[in-house]
Scaffold this motif. Sequence first.
Motif, mmCIF file in Angstrom:
data_model
loop_
_atom_site.group_PDB
_atom_site.id
_atom_site.type_symbol
_atom_site.label_atom_id
_atom_site.label_comp_id
_atom_site.label_asym_id
_atom_site.label_seq_id
_atom_site.Cartn_x
_atom_site.Cartn_y
_atom_site.Cartn_z
ATOM 1 N N LYS A 769 0.841 -1.207 0.000
ATOM 2 C CA LYS A 769 0.000 0.000 0.000
ATOM 3 C C LYS A 769 0.868 1.246 0.000
ATOM 4 C CE LYS A 769 -3.570 2.420 2.651
ATOM 5 N NZ LYS A 769 -2.797 3.667 2.728
ATOM 6 N N ALA A 770 1.927 1.234 0.821
ATOM 7 C CA ALA A 770 2.820 2.399 0.871
ATOM 8 C C ALA A 770 3.490 2.621 -0.476
ATOM 9 C CB ALA A 770 3.874 2.201 1.965
ATOM 10 N N VAL A 771 3.889 1.519 -1.126
ATOM 11 C CA VAL A 771 4.497 1.634 -2.460
ATOM 12 C C VAL A 771 3.502 2.223 -3.439
ATOM 13 C CG1 VAL A 771 5.357 0.303 -4.424
ATOM 14 C CG2 VAL A 771 6.195 -0.197 -2.123
ATOM 15 N N ASN A 772 2.284 1.695 -3.401
ATOM 16 C CA ASN A 772 1.248 2.182 -4.319
ATOM 17 C C ASN A 772 0.931 3.659 -4.046
ATOM 18 O OD1 ASN A 772 -0.874 1.708 -6.364
ATOM 19 N ND2 ASN A 772 -2.250 2.067 -4.641
ATOM 20 N N ASP A 773 0.805 4.003 -2.752
ATOM 21 C CA ASP A 773 0.505 5.387 -2.406
ATOM 22 C C ASP A 773 1.633 6.320 -2.842
ATOM 23 O OD1 ASP A 773 -1.851 4.544 -1.351
ATOM 24 O OD2 ASP A 773 -1.209 4.640 0.745
ATOM 25 N N SER A 774 2.874 5.887 -2.626
ATOM 26 C CA SER A 774 4.011 6.734 -2.986
ATOM 27 C C SER A 774 4.088 6.945 -4.483
ATOM 28 C CB SER A 774 5.311 6.124 -2.479
ATOM 29 O OG SER A 774 5.592 4.902 -3.147
ATOM 30 N N MET A 775 3.678 5.917 -5.260
ATOM 31 C CA MET A 775 3.675 6.065 -6.716
ATOM 32 C C MET A 775 2.695 7.157 -7.146
ATOM 33 S SD MET A 775 5.871 3.922 -7.949
ATOM 34 C CE MET A 775 5.408 3.662 -9.653
ATOM 35 N N HIS A 776 1.580 7.235 -6.422
ATOM 36 C CA HIS A 776 0.617 8.293 -6.725
ATOM 37 C C HIS A 776 1.107 9.637 -6.195
ATOM 38 C CE1 HIS A 776 -2.711 5.789 -8.270
ATOM 39 N NE2 HIS A 776 -2.265 4.879 -7.417
ATOM 40 N N LEU A 777 1.750 9.595 -5.023
ATOM 41 C CA LEU A 777 2.157 10.835 -4.371
ATOM 42 C C LEU A 777 3.197 11.586 -5.190
ATOM 43 C CD1 LEU A 777 1.438 12.292 -1.750
ATOM 44 C CD2 LEU A 777 3.425 11.229 -0.683
ATOM 45 N N ILE A 778 4.122 10.854 -5.810
ATOM 46 C CA ILE A 778 5.169 11.528 -6.579
ATOM 47 C C ILE A 778 4.631 12.111 -7.882
ATOM 48 C CG2 ILE A 778 6.993 10.072 -5.647
ATOM 49 C CD1 ILE A 778 6.917 8.429 -8.184
ATOM 50 N N ALA A 779 3.372 11.765 -8.213
ATOM 51 C CA ALA A 779 2.780 12.271 -9.456
ATOM 52 C C ALA A 779 2.008 13.564 -9.235
ATOM 53 C CB ALA A 779 1.861 11.211 -10.066
ATOM 54 N N ILE A 780 1.985 14.107 -8.004
ATOM 55 C CA ILE A 780 1.269 15.356 -7.727
ATOM 56 C C ILE A 780 2.079 16.528 -8.276
ATOM 57 C CG2 ILE A 780 0.437 16.896 -5.905
ATOM 58 C CD1 ILE A 780 -0.139 14.484 -4.206
ATOM 59 N N THR A 781 1.414 17.400 -9.008
ATOM 60 C CA THR A 781 2.056 18.595 -9.547
ATOM 61 C C THR A 781 1.278 19.827 -9.104
ATOM 62 O OG1 THR A 781 0.748 18.475 -11.595
ATOM 63 C CG2 THR A 781 2.883 17.365 -11.594
ATOM 64 N N GLY A 782 1.983 20.928 -8.947
ATOM 65 C CA GLY A 782 1.330 22.192 -8.627
ATOM 66 C C GLY A 782 1.249 22.505 -7.154
ATOM 67 N N TYR A 783 1.677 21.592 -6.286
ATOM 68 C CA TYR A 783 1.630 21.876 -4.845
ATOM 69 C C TYR A 783 2.903 22.632 -4.479
ATOM 70 C CZ TYR A 783 1.149 21.297 0.187
ATOM 71 O OH TYR A 783 1.030 21.518 1.532
ATOM 72 N N GLU A 784 2.737 23.826 -3.905
ATOM 73 C CA GLU A 784 3.884 24.689 -3.667
ATOM 74 C C GLU A 784 4.646 24.321 -2.409
ATOM 75 O OE1 GLU A 784 2.511 28.674 -3.687
ATOM 76 O OE2 GLU A 784 1.994 28.674 -5.832
ATOM 77 N N GLY A 785 3.991 23.677 -1.465
ATOM 78 C CA GLY A 785 4.662 23.337 -0.223
ATOM 79 C C GLY A 785 5.457 22.044 -0.327
ATOM 80 N N ASN A 786 5.915 21.572 0.839
ATOM 81 C CA ASN A 786 6.651 20.311 0.928
ATOM 82 C C ASN A 786 5.688 19.227 1.405
ATOM 83 O OD1 ASN A 786 8.411 18.223 1.252
ATOM 84 N ND2 ASN A 786 9.915 19.388 2.439
ATOM 85 N N LEU A 787 5.466 18.226 0.578
ATOM 86 C CA LEU A 787 4.504 17.180 0.928
ATOM 87 C C LEU A 787 4.911 16.427 2.197
ATOM 88 C CD1 LEU A 787 3.734 15.729 -2.619
ATOM 89 C CD2 LEU A 787 2.201 17.068 -1.194
ATOM 90 N N SER A 788 6.218 16.358 2.467
ATOM 91 C CA SER A 788 6.661 15.641 3.666
ATOM 92 C C SER A 788 6.228 16.348 4.945
ATOM 93 C CB SER A 788 8.183 15.490 3.647
ATOM 94 O OG SER A 788 8.813 16.760 3.628
ATOM 95 N N ASP A 789 5.925 17.657 4.847
ATOM 96 C CA ASP A 789 5.474 18.391 6.038
ATOM 97 C C ASP A 789 4.042 18.035 6.413
ATOM 98 O OD1 ASP A 789 7.906 19.625 6.057
ATOM 99 O OD2 ASP A 789 7.219 21.425 4.998
#
Length: 1111
Positions: A769-789
């Motif tokens: 699930k984490a692998v699948n979620d991360s694959m989607h997460l790295i495909a986000i564009t346009g977010y100005e902040g840091n997703l890790s925060d």
Amino acid sequence: MELNRVSLLCQDITRLWLQLKVVTDEIMQQESSPLCAADISPDLRKQFAFLSGGRGQNGSPIIIFPEYPAFGELEEQEFHNVLTYLTSVPSVCSTGVGFILVIDRRQDRWASVKGTLLRIAGSFPGNLQLVLVLRPTALFQRTISDIFFKLNKDEFKMKVPVIMLSSVTELHSYIDRTQLTQELGGTQEYCHEKWISHRTAIEGFALMVKKTAQTLQSFGTELAETELPNDVEATSNLLTVHTDKKDKMKEDLRIALCQGSRLLESINEPLVKDPDYTMNQDELENLATVQRLLGQLDETETAFDDFWDKHQTKLEQCLQLRHFEQNFREVRAHLDMVYDRLSGFSEVGISPAHVEHILKELNNHEERACEVLDRALTLACDADQLIEASHYAVDSILPKCSELRAVCEEISSILKAKKAYLLKAMELHQCLEKATKWCDDGIYLLASQPVDKCQSQDGAESALQEIERFLETANQHKLTDLSGIWRDYESVLTQDFRVQVDKVFQKQLSMQEMFEKRRVSLKKLAAKQTRPVQPVAPRPEAIIKSPISSEAHKEKTIEGDVINGNCKKGEIHLQNDGSRHPSVSDEEENFAVLRRHVMNELLETERAYVEELLCVLEGYGAEMDNPAMANLIPNTLLHKKDILFGNMPEIYQFHKKTFLRELEAYTDYPELVGRCFLERMTDLQIYEKYCQNKPRSESLWRQCSDCVFFQECQKKLEHKLGLDSYLLKPVQRITKYQLLLKELLKYSKGCEGEDDLQEALSSILGILKAVNDSMHLIAITGYEGNLSDLGRLMMQGSFSVWTEHKKGHAKVKDLARFKPMQRHLFLHEKALLFCKKREENGEGYEKAPSYSFKHSLSMTAVGITENAKGDNKKFEIWCNSREEVFIVQAPTPEIKTAWVNEIRKVLTGQLKAYREARQQKSSDQISQLTPTSTSLTLSPFKTNPKTLKKGEEKKTEPTAADLSTAVLLKSTEKVKGFSKASLSVDASEENDGYSSAEDPMNSDPEDEGGKKLSPGRYVVVADHDKNGPQELTVKSGDSVQLVREGDDGRWFVCNLRTNKEGWVPAANLLTLIGESKSSQSLSSSEGSGSGNLSTSSSCSETYTSFSDIKA
């Protein structure tokens, strides 16, 4: 011997060097005239004296002084230089006889004759034999000359006769006409310019020969004194430098020889034009001089060539020796590595597959070793050729050559011995596997015989015959002679191997006893019965409810031990009276064998996976660094090895050195392998990095898939599939684990490791699930902040979303959306992101979607309503007291429930953290506040911030840290002072017309900490893992029944889902209203300074953040 060869070679070089030195010294020591024609060319061109080339009767050279009116004006130095040069030209033997001077003064006066004689007598540099003077022909001058010559004869002081001649006829009586020029009535042809040209060329050629000899001598000295270097590079450089210098010397020699040849042709030119032409003596001497110089040059070149050949041979043999020594060191180091690696092949394996794996590794190592051995033997053959070629270092080469052959022979014999050793171990393992399989087949046979059919006579006879037929195959499969095994396989029987053989042998004995017991029972049943018996199969319930101390349970335990190989002969005590129920034991036997099969599949596929990774890394990855393959790699692939393979090397090292070995340790205990997965669960997270890189790898592969490099690598590996299929192996492997764990879990019910297998399966699914979620997460564009925060990503998925805005400044089109938006939601610990999914064109990973960021909600300002609009797939997410509402529709009710539960967990955790901080803050401030301020502090829901002063607001309102941890209110909170009427407006809006039919439950939230729970049904709102043997593990959403309250704030409860009992802290329980299954609603409203809260049994369950309620 080597010193002798070196000494002989040095002696040859020295001898040739001395020969070369002698030749060059001879050239350089030749006396050269102090003057050269080129130096006094202007004086010679005045032609007041010259050598005609004629000779007297005794061979004396003739110097002619022709008519020269300005003779008296010549400077003394000019006169001296010309006479000195002319007297140096003839050969030594000619000059030794003396010169004949012919002075022509026929057109001059006596004064000129006298001056010439006096000047010659005073400064002539050579020996004189005769002086002939052609006196003036005028009558007066002739008379005067006769008179004054007789009177002044003694003034000339010449030791040779001076004869005054009146005509050329008289001259011919002294000198033959052929030796005189045409001006003196002779026949000799003379060209003064040509004579000067020849003399200049001859002297220049002689000087060139001398310089060449000097250069050759210096170079020869340098070569003779050169010491041989000790390494390949220096020797090669020295040979190159010396060869370049030699080539330059040879070029200088060639130029000198060409110049001499041209000069010789020039001297012989008259003979070429007129074969009857007769050279004068000077021409003959010039010809002899040039021929002598050319001969000396030829001799010098021959001596130098001989010397160079020896020197070059010496350097080339030195270079061959240095190459041999360098290659010997490299090959010897590789042979040592091969030898050390062979020493590591001492295992006998734990199964035929394991031995086959070791044997495969040995074969792979043998292939690499054969390359080293071939190189070593080739080097030995090269050494033999050096020895046959009489190399000067034979004494150094021969021992190394012998050493190489000896080591190669030793390694070859060790390889054969290791292979024979493993084949022997393989043979024994196969015997053990055959015996084990025979035992397993026997267990299958016992498990497959129906109990009810065996109760009849025919069924018992059929089962008995089946057993008899199986036992007839025993001699073909089982181990018969244990002492023979100890004797025949003594060389491979390690201590562990002996234990393994003993276990199999004991298993055979135990299994045979089981068969014997079954035969005895079946024989009794097969005997003719005196009365009819109705066969009745035992009820499964009776087996399940049998006490633990029953005989059936003992038999089950014993046979379970037999399966695991833990039972020894004489330890089995079975009842022969038929009271045993074989169905329970047979099921255990069946499951044990199935577990073994799943474990074998896990190990076999793991070994194959490791081999495939190694094959890819060596067959493709290593070849990208191979200089020989560099020309085949396209520019788009250069320096992108890390992109193409990702962290595959890290994955290979983990599986090869760690995970495979640890899995093999559980070969005989498959039900416990879950522990191995749990211990290495952190390491398995390396697959997340690989999967995140997979899109980049896939894109790079598609750009270069048709290149020659990949085709050549695939051809070498003999792979039917391309590299892309093997790059997918890690993704396939991590998904394969959960399938194998599910199979093991299915066959391990009631086993010791069942919980570990369940936890391992959950963890593997979590990684996926984490692998699948991360694959989607790295495909986000346009977010100005840091997703890790935003904290950990908890869930993600696609939904239909409607929005409602209730602020006056909102745009009309945003007041209510009738058409849903398709949004992909990402739930983090601290925020909820709304994104728009965009499909990409392409194939494979290039077609993976991307997500355009649209909106985000902070989880500290979020509330939820579980059911919306009466649709079981919809729920509401809202903030700022429902000023902004998002109606979310999930694809299925199950997905909706999972999201609502996950959001509830986040909000519950926030509320718990805030309440703890608030209670700590209240206890710190209570002693300092007035009663009025205390009531405000204890009733934050009733507080009107507008009635407080600025200083009081800072004391009573939560800080920024408090707001960041603000959480939802539990549905068990009952706030005192809230009336039902105050709910009418907000409740009707939130619940879309649904209202409560029950009285509100009111209580002070500050008193909730001391509230006592009562026995009844409860629901768990947070996960709780047991911290002791008596505690119960419960999950969020589980329903439990309270039994009794303990003294330590815990309740003894029964989990209605799992029917297990244990202790759970009261803080983890949520009381339901009565015995009903209705849910509760919690909302907030804004009124005239006080908030009102009610709990209803409507179909909408709402959770809100504390920040919304306080606002």
